[in-house]
Design an enzyme around this catalytic site. Sequence first.
Site, PDB file in Angstrom:
ATOM      1  CD  GLU A   1      -2.940   1.102   2.343  1.00  0.00           C
ATOM      2  OE1 GLU A   1      -3.024   0.073   3.046  1.00  0.00           O
ATOM      3  OE2 GLU A   1      -3.642   2.108   2.515  1.00  0.00           O
TER       4      GLU A   1
ATOM      5  CE  LYS B   1      -6.118  -1.097   5.647  1.00  0.00           C
ATOM      6  NZ  LYS B   1      -5.240  -0.254   4.807  1.00  0.00           N
TER       7      LYS B   1
ATOM      8  CG  ASP C   1       0.525 -16.337  11.942  1.00  0.00           C
ATOM      9  OD1 ASP C   1      -0.285 -15.640  11.311  1.00  0.00           O
ATOM     10  OD2 ASP C   1       0.294 -17.507  12.275  1.00  0.00           O
TER      11      ASP C   1
ATOM     12  CG  HIS D   1      -3.833   7.129  -0.734  1.00  0.00           C
ATOM     13  ND1 HIS D   1      -3.076   6.247   0.009  1.00  0.00           N
ATOM     14  CD2 HIS D   1      -4.574   6.369  -1.564  1.00  0.00           C
ATOM     15  CE1 HIS D   1      -3.358   5.021  -0.362  1.00  0.00           C
ATOM     16  NE2 HIS D   1      -4.269   5.063  -1.315  1.00  0.00           N
TER      17      HIS D   1
HETATM   18  P1  NAD Z   1       8.672 -23.365  16.371  1.00  0.00           P
HETATM   19  O1  NAD Z   1       7.983 -24.536  17.005  1.00  0.00           O
HETATM   20  O2  NAD Z   1       9.216 -23.554  15.010  1.00  0.00           O
HETATM   21  O3  NAD Z   1       9.856 -22.870  17.319  1.00  0.00           O
HETATM   22  C1  NAD Z   1       9.695 -22.749  18.702  1.00  0.00           C
HETATM   23  C2  NAD Z   1      10.616 -23.702  19.411  1.00  0.00           C
HETATM   24  O4  NAD Z   1      11.970 -23.312  19.225  1.00  0.00           O
HETATM   25  C3  NAD Z   1      10.400 -23.694  20.906  1.00  0.00           C
HETATM   26  O5  NAD Z   1       9.348 -24.552  21.253  1.00  0.00           O
HETATM   27  C4  NAD Z   1      11.762 -24.151  21.424  1.00  0.00           C
HETATM   28  O6  NAD Z   1      11.822 -25.552  21.492  1.00  0.00           O
HETATM   29  C5  NAD Z   1      12.752 -23.706  20.338  1.00  0.00           C
HETATM   30  N1  NAD Z   1      13.622 -22.558  20.732  1.00  0.00           N
HETATM   31  C6  NAD Z   1      14.942 -22.454  20.477  1.00  0.00           C
HETATM   32  N2  NAD Z   1      15.432 -21.278  20.910  1.00  0.00           N
HETATM   33  C7  NAD Z   1      14.397 -20.602  21.452  1.00  0.00           C
HETATM   34  C8  NAD Z   1      14.262 -19.300  22.053  1.00  0.00           C
HETATM   35  N3  NAD Z   1      15.307 -18.465  22.192  1.00  0.00           N
HETATM   36  N4  NAD Z   1      13.063 -18.914  22.482  1.00  0.00           N
HETATM   37  C9  NAD Z   1      11.983 -19.721  22.347  1.00  0.00           C
HETATM   38  N5  NAD Z   1      12.049 -20.963  21.803  1.00  0.00           N
HETATM   39  C10 NAD Z   1      13.254 -21.405  21.328  1.00  0.00           C
HETATM   40  O7  NAD Z   1       7.745 -22.088  16.321  1.00  0.00           O
HETATM   41  P2  NAD Z   1       6.559 -21.514  17.210  1.00  0.00           P
HETATM   42  O8  NAD Z   1       6.925 -20.107  17.522  1.00  0.00           O
HETATM   43  O9  NAD Z   1       6.195 -22.394  18.358  1.00  0.00           O
HETATM   44  O10 NAD Z   1       5.352 -21.540  16.152  1.00  0.00           O
HETATM   45  C11 NAD Z   1       5.185 -20.496  15.244  1.00  0.00           C
HETATM   46  C12 NAD Z   1       4.484 -20.995  13.999  1.00  0.00           C
HETATM   47  O11 NAD Z   1       3.233 -21.600  14.321  1.00  0.00           O
HETATM   48  C13 NAD Z   1       4.160 -19.886  13.037  1.00  0.00           C
HETATM   49  O12 NAD Z   1       4.576 -20.280  11.749  1.00  0.00           O
HETATM   50  C14 NAD Z   1       2.631 -19.800  13.069  1.00  0.00           C
HETATM   51  O13 NAD Z   1       2.136 -19.341  11.840  1.00  0.00           O
HETATM   52  C15 NAD Z   1       2.251 -21.203  13.345  1.00  0.00           C
HETATM   53  N6  NAD Z   1       0.924 -21.496  13.912  1.00  0.00           N
HETATM   54  C16 NAD Z   1       0.042 -20.525  14.300  1.00  0.00           C
HETATM   55  C17 NAD Z   1      -1.189 -20.850  14.825  1.00  0.00           C
HETATM   56  C18 NAD Z   1      -2.127 -19.751  15.279  1.00  0.00           C
HETATM   57  O14 NAD Z   1      -1.714 -18.616  15.377  1.00  0.00           O
HETATM   58  N7  NAD Z   1      -3.398 -20.028  15.586  1.00  0.00           N
HETATM   59  C19 NAD Z   1      -1.548 -22.203  14.972  1.00  0.00           C
HETATM   60  C20 NAD Z   1      -0.616 -23.177  14.585  1.00  0.00           C
HETATM   61  C21 NAD Z   1       0.613 -22.828  14.059  1.00  0.00           C
END
Ligand code: NAD
Length: 425
Positions: free
Chosen positions: A83, A261, A277, A375
């Site tokens: 945008e 928005k 996300d 705009h």
């Molecule tokens: P992920 O599982 O890939 O990574 C998180 C993991 O990384 C942790 O569980 C931990 O084991 C590890 N880790 C290593 N270093 C870390 C640090 N410094 N801090 C925290 N953890 C560390 O990712 P996630 O963040 O659990 O999931 C994000 C993804 O899930 C996004 O792609 C999102 O789109 C998706 N998702 C979203 C929804 C929703 O929003 N409703 C539902 C399902 C999945």
Amino acid sequence: MPGSSRIEGFHKLAPAERLALVADRAGITPAAVAPLGEAGALGLETADRLIENCVGTLAVPIGIATNLVIDGVEILVPMATEESSVVAAVCHAAKLARGGGGFVTSATDPVMIAQIQLLEVADPEAARIKILERRDEIRALCDAQDPPLIAHGGGFRDLEVRVIDAAGGPMVVTHILVDTRDAMGANAVNTMAEALAPTLAGWTGGRALLRILSNLADRRLARARCVWRTDDIGGAAVRDGIVAAFRFADADPYRAATHNKGVMNGVTAVVLATGNDTRAVEAGAHAHAAGTGRYRSLSRWEVTAEGDLSGVLELPLAVGLIGGATRIHPTAQACLAVMGVDTGPRLARIIAAVGLAQNFAALRVLATTGVQKGHMALHAQNIAIMAGATGAEIDRVARAMVARGEVRIDVARALLDDPSSGAGG
Ligand code: NAD
């Protein structure tokens, strides 16, 4: 060593010159920002690992928000958006904010909520208390699911159990509150919720159904505040117009939707640029805006004792540096490098500041000249391209349309067909 984010005439440079300057000001190597200059930095092989049935990628422009000072630190912020006006608006708001010292931010710990739904519980009130009694067992079970998260200082923090009076009868809903540190945390908390569900069902005699995070991440708030000096923003009438515009949004959901928005124009652009996300953040922000039972403004605006304009923004911001596309996407990594962020909460705070700056810019324009003037100047270029203009024609056609006050595809076509109008050749 990072330099000043105040860059005069940045918009006049060519993209490659801008990128070189960004690396210089961010104090990082040209190699670290290189993916930003490549439209195809996300190769098909990597893209194919991110989603199913992948056939290609969509390139979205990334612009750099200049002039920002956040918590006393000069910072350049990459924004991914299609945008026009969005990036320019933040640059302008940030420039006007410098006189008041810039943005001050804070954040709660990055605590995500996951929900476990129990159905068919005979005695839901007793079940609620039974679950609360076993907090330590629940903590151990949750933490055992994610040793890397524990190693980084995260893990189970708290427990809440609610009896929800739903259609079809009461359901027992358990919330686990988990500090997900530098991760957005969806996978982390979903794994814990799924592991815990059979145990809760066993303790209560219920049937576990859903086990999933809540995107209403209201234990994971990021906050920004800023004072714009009245003299810097065009005087008391502009200040009062902004406050009146906020009061309109806070009182009326029709206005609040557009107001918020505008906030999300800034928020989502940084969320996207960092591979986070966008849907999770959008869902959380809008649910939070309706937290009082009425959909309201995410930001609040008032006049300080000194007569200056104060703006604050507080919203859930579930963003991370680990997981999702962030780690995998080279452009997202380059964007994080430009900002120099090293923790998830720091990224959330920067995003909150950008959202507040964006909101200020929109309110200021709305309360003064209206949005169309600025705009349309940028939008005119898109219209010129749609009409078939190429190269130098784009600017000439766009300028001619703006000068006439007619930014339309038919006008662009006529200007292209008729060089004597000053638009052609
Ligand atoms: P992920 O599982 O890939 O990574 C998180 C993991 O990384 C942790 O569980 C931990 O084991 C590890 N880790 C290593 N270093 C870390 C640090 N410094 N801090 C925290 N953890 C560390 O990712 P996630 O963040 O659990 O999931 C994000 C993804 O899930 C996004 O792609 C999102 O789109 C998706 N998702 C979203 C929804 C929703 O929003 N409703 C539902 C399902 C999945």
